[in-house]
Scaffold this motif. Structure first.
Motif, PDB file in Angstrom:
ATOM      1  N   ASN A  89      22.083   4.402 -10.290  1.00 28.07           N
ATOM      2  CA  ASN A  89      21.643   3.686  -9.099  1.00 28.07           C
ATOM      3  C   ASN A  89      20.011   3.265  -9.149  1.00 28.07           C
ATOM      4  O   ASN A  89      19.687   2.428  -8.313  1.00 28.07           O
ATOM      5  CB  ASN A  89      21.745   4.647  -7.914  1.00 28.07           C
ATOM      6  CG  ASN A  89      23.134   4.853  -7.167  1.00 28.07           C
ATOM      7  OD1 ASN A  89      24.009   4.110  -7.786  1.00 28.07           O
ATOM      8  ND2 ASN A  89      23.277   5.916  -6.659  1.00 28.07           N
ATOM      9  N   ILE A  90      19.450   3.839  -9.981  1.00 31.12           N
ATOM     10  CA  ILE A  90      18.015   3.407 -10.226  1.00 31.12           C
ATOM     11  C   ILE A  90      17.730   2.170 -10.438  1.00 31.12           C
ATOM     12  O   ILE A  90      16.530   1.816  -9.710  1.00 31.12           O
ATOM     13  CB  ILE A  90      17.318   4.659 -11.050  1.00 31.12           C
ATOM     14  CG1 ILE A  90      17.444   6.099 -10.648  1.00 31.12           C
ATOM     15  CG2 ILE A  90      15.841   3.972 -11.570  1.00 31.12           C
ATOM     16  CD1 ILE A  90      16.850   6.253  -9.314  1.00 31.12           C
ATOM     17  N   PRO A  91      18.205   1.370 -11.498  1.00 28.98           N
ATOM     18  CA  PRO A  91      17.805   0.006 -11.386  1.00 28.98           C
ATOM     19  C   PRO A  91      17.949  -0.880 -10.133  1.00 28.98           C
ATOM     20  O   PRO A  91      17.023  -1.545  -9.884  1.00 28.98           O
ATOM     21  CB  PRO A  91      19.052  -0.511 -12.622  1.00 28.98           C
ATOM     22  CG  PRO A  91      19.309   0.735 -13.409  1.00 28.98           C
ATOM     23  CD  PRO A  91      19.317   1.740 -12.390  1.00 28.98           C
ATOM     24  N   LEU A  92      19.119  -0.775  -9.467  1.00 34.16           N
ATOM     25  CA  LEU A  92      18.954  -1.548  -8.242  1.00 34.16           C
ATOM     26  C   LEU A  92      18.171  -1.270  -7.269  1.00 34.16           C
ATOM     27  O   LEU A  92      17.414  -1.816  -6.521  1.00 34.16           O
ATOM     28  CB  LEU A  92      20.549  -1.585  -7.815  1.00 34.16           C
ATOM     29  CG  LEU A  92      20.638  -2.401  -6.257  1.00 34.16           C
ATOM     30  CD1 LEU A  92      20.463  -3.714  -6.487  1.00 34.16           C
ATOM     31  CD2 LEU A  92      22.158  -2.249  -5.822  1.00 34.16           C
ATOM     32  N   LEU A  93      18.127   0.131  -7.005  1.00 31.66           N
ATOM     33  CA  LEU A  93      17.091   0.772  -6.134  1.00 31.66           C
ATOM     34  C   LEU A  93      15.672   0.063  -6.614  1.00 31.66           C
ATOM     35  O   LEU A  93      14.945  -0.117  -5.542  1.00 31.66           O
ATOM     36  CB  LEU A  93      17.092   2.359  -6.107  1.00 31.66           C
ATOM     37  CG  LEU A  93      18.309   2.809  -5.307  1.00 31.66           C
ATOM     38  CD1 LEU A  93      18.199   4.195  -5.567  1.00 31.66           C
ATOM     39  CD2 LEU A  93      18.254   2.659  -3.894  1.00 31.66           C
ATOM     40  N   ILE A 107       5.509  -2.244  -1.025  1.00 35.26           N
ATOM     41  CA  ILE A 107       5.757  -1.347  -2.231  1.00 35.26           C
ATOM     42  C   ILE A 107       4.811  -1.651  -3.405  1.00 35.26           C
ATOM     43  O   ILE A 107       5.077  -2.801  -3.756  1.00 35.26           O
ATOM     44  CB  ILE A 107       7.311  -1.025  -2.442  1.00 35.26           C
ATOM     45  CG1 ILE A 107       8.024  -0.539  -1.281  1.00 35.26           C
ATOM     46  CG2 ILE A 107       7.164  -0.239  -3.786  1.00 35.26           C
ATOM     47  CD1 ILE A 107       7.590   0.660  -1.085  1.00 35.26           C
ATOM     48  N   ARG A 108       3.720  -0.915  -3.749  1.00 34.02           N
ATOM     49  CA  ARG A 108       2.909  -1.294  -4.738  1.00 34.02           C
ATOM     50  C   ARG A 108       3.402  -0.885  -5.974  1.00 34.02           C
ATOM     51  O   ARG A 108       3.263  -1.388  -7.305  1.00 34.02           O
ATOM     52  CB  ARG A 108       1.401  -0.901  -4.477  1.00 34.02           C
ATOM     53  CG  ARG A 108       0.379  -1.239  -5.729  1.00 34.02           C
ATOM     54  CD  ARG A 108      -0.931  -0.743  -5.474  1.00 34.02           C
ATOM     55  NE  ARG A 108      -1.382  -1.516  -4.441  1.00 34.02           N
ATOM     56  CZ  ARG A 108      -2.553  -0.952  -3.755  1.00 34.02           C
ATOM     57  NH1 ARG A 108      -3.169  -0.095  -4.128  1.00 34.02           N
ATOM     58  NH2 ARG A 108      -2.980  -1.562  -2.791  1.00 34.02           N
ATOM     59  N   GLU A 109       4.242   0.716  -5.957  1.00 32.18           N
ATOM     60  CA  GLU A 109       4.483   0.921  -7.166  1.00 32.18           C
ATOM     61  C   GLU A 109       5.919   1.972  -6.946  1.00 32.18           C
ATOM     62  O   GLU A 109       5.898   2.213  -5.896  1.00 32.18           O
ATOM     63  CB  GLU A 109       3.486   1.826  -8.081  1.00 32.18           C
ATOM     64  CG  GLU A 109       3.185   3.226  -7.464  1.00 32.18           C
ATOM     65  CD  GLU A 109       2.402   4.015  -8.182  1.00 32.18           C
ATOM     66  OE1 GLU A 109       2.441   4.007  -9.634  1.00 32.18           O
ATOM     67  OE2 GLU A 109       1.613   4.929  -7.546  1.00 32.18           O
ATOM     68  N   VAL A 110       6.586   1.955  -7.992  1.00 30.74           N
ATOM     69  CA  VAL A 110       7.525   2.849  -7.950  1.00 30.74           C
ATOM     70  C   VAL A 110       7.606   3.878  -8.992  1.00 30.74           C
ATOM     71  O   VAL A 110       7.464   3.432 -10.114  1.00 30.74           O
ATOM     72  CB  VAL A 110       9.060   2.056  -8.234  1.00 30.74           C
ATOM     73  CG1 VAL A 110      10.026   3.014  -8.196  1.00 30.74           C
ATOM     74  CG2 VAL A 110       9.135   0.859  -7.207  1.00 30.74           C
ATOM     75  N   ASP A 153       0.933  -1.045   0.126  1.00 30.52           N
ATOM     76  CA  ASP A 153      -0.143   0.194   0.066  1.00 30.52           C
ATOM     77  C   ASP A 153       0.646   1.349  -0.004  1.00 30.52           C
ATOM     78  O   ASP A 153       0.466   2.272   0.415  1.00 30.52           O
ATOM     79  CB  ASP A 153      -0.935   0.123   1.179  1.00 30.52           C
ATOM     80  CG  ASP A 153      -0.195  -0.170   2.696  1.00 30.52           C
ATOM     81  OD1 ASP A 153       1.009  -0.251   2.465  1.00 30.52           O
ATOM     82  OD2 ASP A 153      -0.895  -0.075   3.301  1.00 30.52           O
ATOM     83  N   PHE A 154       2.104   1.282  -0.423  1.00 31.64           N
ATOM     84  CA  PHE A 154       2.836   2.506  -0.641  1.00 31.64           C
ATOM     85  C   PHE A 154       3.507   2.693  -2.056  1.00 31.64           C
ATOM     86  O   PHE A 154       3.402   1.574  -2.924  1.00 31.64           O
ATOM     87  CB  PHE A 154       4.220   2.412   0.301  1.00 31.64           C
ATOM     88  CG  PHE A 154       3.802   2.303   1.709  1.00 31.64           C
ATOM     89  CD1 PHE A 154       4.182   3.631   2.242  1.00 31.64           C
ATOM     90  CD2 PHE A 154       3.487   1.310   2.431  1.00 31.64           C
ATOM     91  CE1 PHE A 154       3.651   3.898   3.439  1.00 31.64           C
ATOM     92  CE2 PHE A 154       3.391   1.497   3.773  1.00 31.64           C
ATOM     93  CZ  PHE A 154       3.573   2.751   4.385  1.00 31.64           C
ATOM     94  N   THR A 155       3.706   3.872  -2.550  1.00 31.31           N
ATOM     95  CA  THR A 155       4.160   4.245  -3.580  1.00 31.31           C
ATOM     96  C   THR A 155       5.602   4.825  -3.320  1.00 31.31           C
ATOM     97  O   THR A 155       5.764   5.754  -2.378  1.00 31.31           O
ATOM     98  CB  THR A 155       3.510   5.353  -4.311  1.00 31.31           C
ATOM     99  OG1 THR A 155       2.171   4.956  -4.583  1.00 31.31           O
ATOM    100  CG2 THR A 155       4.227   5.814  -5.508  1.00 31.31           C
ATOM    101  N   LEU A 156       6.620   4.382  -3.851  1.00 38.08           N
ATOM    102  CA  LEU A 156       7.907   4.757  -3.496  1.00 38.08           C
ATOM    103  C   LEU A 156       8.300   5.658  -4.742  1.00 38.08           C
ATOM    104  O   LEU A 156       8.422   5.433  -5.939  1.00 38.08           O
ATOM    105  CB  LEU A 156       9.132   3.844  -3.531  1.00 38.08           C
ATOM    106  CG  LEU A 156      10.482   4.143  -3.178  1.00 38.08           C
ATOM    107  CD1 LEU A 156      10.741   4.835  -2.010  1.00 38.08           C
ATOM    108  CD2 LEU A 156      11.425   3.042  -3.528  1.00 38.08           C
ATOM    109  N   THR A 157       8.910   7.168  -4.376  1.00 37.67           N
ATOM    110  CA  THR A 157       9.200   8.017  -5.246  1.00 37.67           C
ATOM    111  C   THR A 157      10.646   8.097  -4.922  1.00 37.67           C
ATOM    112  O   THR A 157      11.320   8.228  -4.267  1.00 37.67           O
ATOM    113  CB  THR A 157       8.684   9.233  -5.120  1.00 37.67           C
ATOM    114  OG1 THR A 157       8.843   9.976  -3.936  1.00 37.67           O
ATOM    115  CG2 THR A 157       7.189   9.080  -5.177  1.00 37.67           C
ATOM    116  N   LEU A 158      11.313   8.084  -6.399  1.00 34.09           N
ATOM    117  CA  LEU A 158      12.771   7.924  -6.421  1.00 34.09           C
ATOM    118  C   LEU A 158      13.241   9.352  -7.512  1.00 34.09           C
ATOM    119  O   LEU A 158      12.536   9.393  -8.356  1.00 34.09           O
ATOM    120  CB  LEU A 158      13.353   6.926  -7.151  1.00 34.09           C
ATOM    121  CG  LEU A 158      13.054   5.575  -6.247  1.00 34.09           C
ATOM    122  CD1 LEU A 158      13.806   4.444  -6.992  1.00 34.09           C
ATOM    123  CD2 LEU A 158      14.109   6.015  -4.732  1.00 34.09           C
TER     124      LEU A 158
END
Length: 108
Positions: A45-49, A59-62, A32-37
């Motif tokens: 670093n984005i692919p690994l994160l 985490i439901r979506e990034v 029930d969380f959306t992670l914002t990067l």
């Protein structure tokens, strides 16, 4: 207390092993969380994160705020990942603004 090269190499190998596993297509029921990067300064670093976030049950979506169009984002498409492209750095407020369109009520 420092970390030895051997310990560092083991930690990197463990992260690479996790990253080599495919990320789940769908989140668990408790998600029930959306992670914002933000991907302005270190897009490498984005692919690994993203992979580690997708493997996290809550985490439901990034949502990735990619703020430098001159640098390609090295990321394969995924149904739970959305990339918002911007024309420059927006800082933390950019992270909050991309969360306005989140699929969940909560974001990180």
């Amino acid at each position: 207390m420092g970390v030895t090269w051997r310990e560092h190499a083991r930690a990197v190998a463990a992260l690479e092993a996790v990253a080599a596993r495919p990320a789940p297509e769908r989140a668990a029921a408790a998600a029930d969380f959306t992670l914002t990067l933000n991907a302005y300064r270190r897009p490498e670093n984005i692919p690994l994160l993203t992979h580690l976030a997708l493997a996290t049950p809550s985490i439901r979506e990034v949502v990735i705020s990619h703020n430098d169009p001159s640098i390609p984002l090295p990321l394969a498409p995924h149904p739970r990942v959305r990339v918002v492209r911007r024309d420059g750095p927006y800082g933390p407020i950019g992270r909050y603004s991309v969360a306005l369109d989140a699929r969940t009520d909560r974001f990180l």
